[in-house]
Design a protein around this motif. Sequence first.
Motif, PDB file in Angstrom:
ATOM      1  N   TYR A 256      -2.079 -50.112  -0.504  1.00 41.99           N
ATOM      2  CA  TYR A 256      -1.406 -49.033   0.242  1.00 41.99           C
ATOM      3  C   TYR A 256      -1.524 -47.684  -0.462  1.00 41.99           C
ATOM      4  CZ  TYR A 256       0.641 -52.824   2.977  1.00 41.99           C
ATOM      5  OH  TYR A 256       0.825 -53.922   3.775  1.00 41.99           O
ATOM      6  N   ARG A 257      -1.810 -47.702  -1.732  1.00 45.00           N
ATOM      7  CA  ARG A 257      -1.977 -46.486  -2.540  1.00 45.00           C
ATOM      8  C   ARG A 257      -0.774 -45.539  -2.404  1.00 45.00           C
ATOM      9  NH1 ARG A 257      -7.247 -46.250  -4.307  1.00 45.00           N
ATOM     10  NH2 ARG A 257      -8.682 -47.616  -3.207  1.00 45.00           N
ATOM     11  N   GLU A 258       0.423 -46.123  -2.348  1.00 46.62           N
ATOM     12  CA  GLU A 258       1.632 -45.290  -2.238  1.00 46.62           C
ATOM     13  C   GLU A 258       2.317 -45.101  -3.593  1.00 46.62           C
ATOM     14  OE1 GLU A 258       4.307 -45.832   0.913  1.00 46.62           O
ATOM     15  OE2 GLU A 258       2.728 -45.932   2.428  1.00 46.62           O
ATOM     16  N   LEU A 259       1.883 -45.857  -4.577  1.00 48.69           N
ATOM     17  CA  LEU A 259       2.447 -45.716  -5.927  1.00 48.69           C
ATOM     18  C   LEU A 259       1.327 -45.626  -6.941  1.00 48.69           C
ATOM     19  CD1 LEU A 259       5.267 -48.468  -5.951  1.00 48.69           C
ATOM     20  CD2 LEU A 259       5.599 -46.024  -5.672  1.00 48.69           C
ATOM     21  N   THR A 260       1.599 -44.905  -8.034  1.00 50.79           N
ATOM     22  CA  THR A 260       0.678 -44.938  -9.168  1.00 50.79           C
ATOM     23  C   THR A 260       1.305 -45.849 -10.222  1.00 50.79           C
ATOM     24  OG1 THR A 260       1.789 -43.101 -10.244  1.00 50.79           O
ATOM     25  CG2 THR A 260      -0.015 -42.546  -8.741  1.00 50.79           C
ATOM     26  N   TRP A 261       0.536 -46.188 -11.245  1.00 57.20           N
ATOM     27  CA  TRP A 261       1.096 -47.042 -12.310  1.00 57.20           C
ATOM     28  C   TRP A 261       2.261 -46.341 -13.014  1.00 57.20           C
ATOM     29  CZ3 TRP A 261       0.700 -52.039 -12.934  1.00 57.20           C
ATOM     30  CH2 TRP A 261      -0.356 -52.702 -12.325  1.00 57.20           C
ATOM     31  N   LEU A 262       2.144 -45.003 -13.109  1.00 58.42           N
ATOM     32  CA  LEU A 262       3.221 -44.240 -13.742  1.00 58.42           C
ATOM     33  C   LEU A 262       4.520 -44.373 -12.931  1.00 58.42           C
ATOM     34  CD1 LEU A 262       3.225 -42.373 -16.254  1.00 58.42           C
ATOM     35  CD2 LEU A 262       3.109 -40.447 -14.690  1.00 58.42           C
ATOM     36  N   GLU A 263       4.347 -44.323 -11.596  1.00 64.22           N
ATOM     37  CA  GLU A 263       5.530 -44.456 -10.724  1.00 64.22           C
ATOM     38  C   GLU A 263       6.094 -45.876 -10.789  1.00 64.22           C
ATOM     39  OE1 GLU A 263       4.503 -41.108  -7.331  1.00 64.22           O
ATOM     40  OE2 GLU A 263       3.532 -43.059  -7.266  1.00 64.22           O
TER      41      GLU A 263
END
Lengths: 428, 188
Positions: A256-263
């Motif tokens: 979904y590419r709605e979060l990054t690993w940082l998030e």
Amino acid sequence: MSALVLFGLPVVLITIGIPIFLVLLLTSIAGILILGVGDLFVIHTAVFGSLDSFPLLAVPLFVVAGDVMARGGIAQRLIELILSVVGGVRGSLPMATILSASAFGAMSGSSVACVAAIGKLTLPALEKNGYGRTFGVSLITSTGVLDVVIPPSIPMIIYGVVAQQSVTDLFLAGIVPGLIIACALCLYVFLRSVWMRSPVGGKPSLATIIPALKRSTWAVITPVLILGGIYGGAFTPTEAAGVACWYSILISVYVYRELTWLEVFRITIESCVLVAQIMILVAAAGAYSWLITTSGMPAALVEFIKGLHLQGWSLLLVINFVLLTIGSVLEPPAAILILTPLLTPLIADAGINPLHFGLVITVNLAIGMSLPPFGLNLFASHALFKVPLPTLYRGAIPFLTIYIAILILVTYVPAITLEPVRWLRAFN
Amino acid sequence: MSLDEPAVESHDAQHRNPTPPNNLRWILRIGDSISVSCMWLSGAAMGLIILICGINVVRRYVLGSVWSWAEEAMLFLMIVVVFLGAVTVTWNGAHLSLDMLVNRLQPSFRAVVLWLGVTVAVITLCVCSVVSFQVVKLLYDYNQKSQALELPLWMPQGLICLGFGLMAAMAVLRAVLVRASREELPIQ
């Protein structure tokens, strides 16, 4: 004297707003010093011992998984799919809200998170279609109960650990009551919509369902993976919670590419606040539970109740009343941790199945969260949707009536909870 | 989203600490630093739990073997999550409690009850910390180790002592801030 220290002191301290984990610790210290039932070292060993439990690891893992699902697009896509499928009948939109809460309940274990996630997505649609803000918010508030009853459920995990019952069996026992609640709510909103002549939603068409299904395929797999893994014997509840974490993180980041690993790391950090709030209670309750057991209070309570010559049904009636009252002022984990050591000897003496009783406790405390005037979900909705509390109290009445009826059913028909467990055990 | 922002931003305004006068700002800075550090460590421990749990499931199904120490490691990490996370929760005044009745009291009564709460909290947490320290010292003296990880047991159990101690310190710092700012905030 024992009763005064073990029950009087905590009641006074909780009433004056002392954090519950401190109340449990202070009561344990006071009990040890005043009643002379042990050494203060026990506080440390009990606190450590109560956290030294593998099934309990499922709690933090499910909290993180729920947060990632809510913020990583999984919950949103699942709700969008349900909204696209349910239509063509009166009340389809409120029904979709109920089904969304059931689906969210099958993925996470936090009632307030459920109210927030479902409300954010469905309330605008409910208002736009003429259901009114009061009804919409009351419905969303009430669906928080589903999240607690439909497994995986954090209160069930905690009850399982404290009462030494299988968490998997408790999850199995929760399926039918959860479905009954969802069906009863759907029936109510359908009848209400017919009565109020609410608009008939647009008929579901393949043109809307297929894109929604495509968008949400990975989200639909989530509850199947979690519950299928547990019931199929592939995972323990703790492993299922870990798999749910990984699955939701990978889907949210790469599909979904709605979060990054940082998030994701940030969500993990923020989830630790809720985890610490719940688990510090579990730790402190270990000391209180030890004190209750060592003091001989449960045995005395059993004798006292025996002296009243209460039959099983009347004992359950009294317990239900107590649980509902306490559930309306205390969070379910806190209430379970305080009451379970006291109540399990009572119900064992009355010949009530502890698994069935686990569901009775869970349903009671789940309803308590929507019970005026102090139910936690009411306050959450008040804060989230800016609806005055008296309006929410009035709006909750029809839903509470349904819940009480279902509570009576769950309490007095143990087959509802126990048969699925027996059936699946035989099947496995 | 930046990791430079405060670690916990999702709390209600009522869980924010009051703004003290300039000469006491250092208390706020110390409290915030400890709180953020604990939250980061707690989050890192939670991340490790997720990592170990996931790897162990994969190992079981793919390699047919598990890390025998994984369960113990995750349980010890959970202690980190809980006891360091609880320090931040104390600083934010966000522990689960029943404060509806207290909030309905008259301001003078409420102040008495709140200060009583602080006193009870600090005494209880100090007693727990001291008791924990004595147990941890025994574990250290006898060099007791865990079964699978062979980790000295004073380490994970020492976190309980540290956690209680830091919570007591945070309760005191928060009480000083509330007193100095003369704001009427719930003190836990």
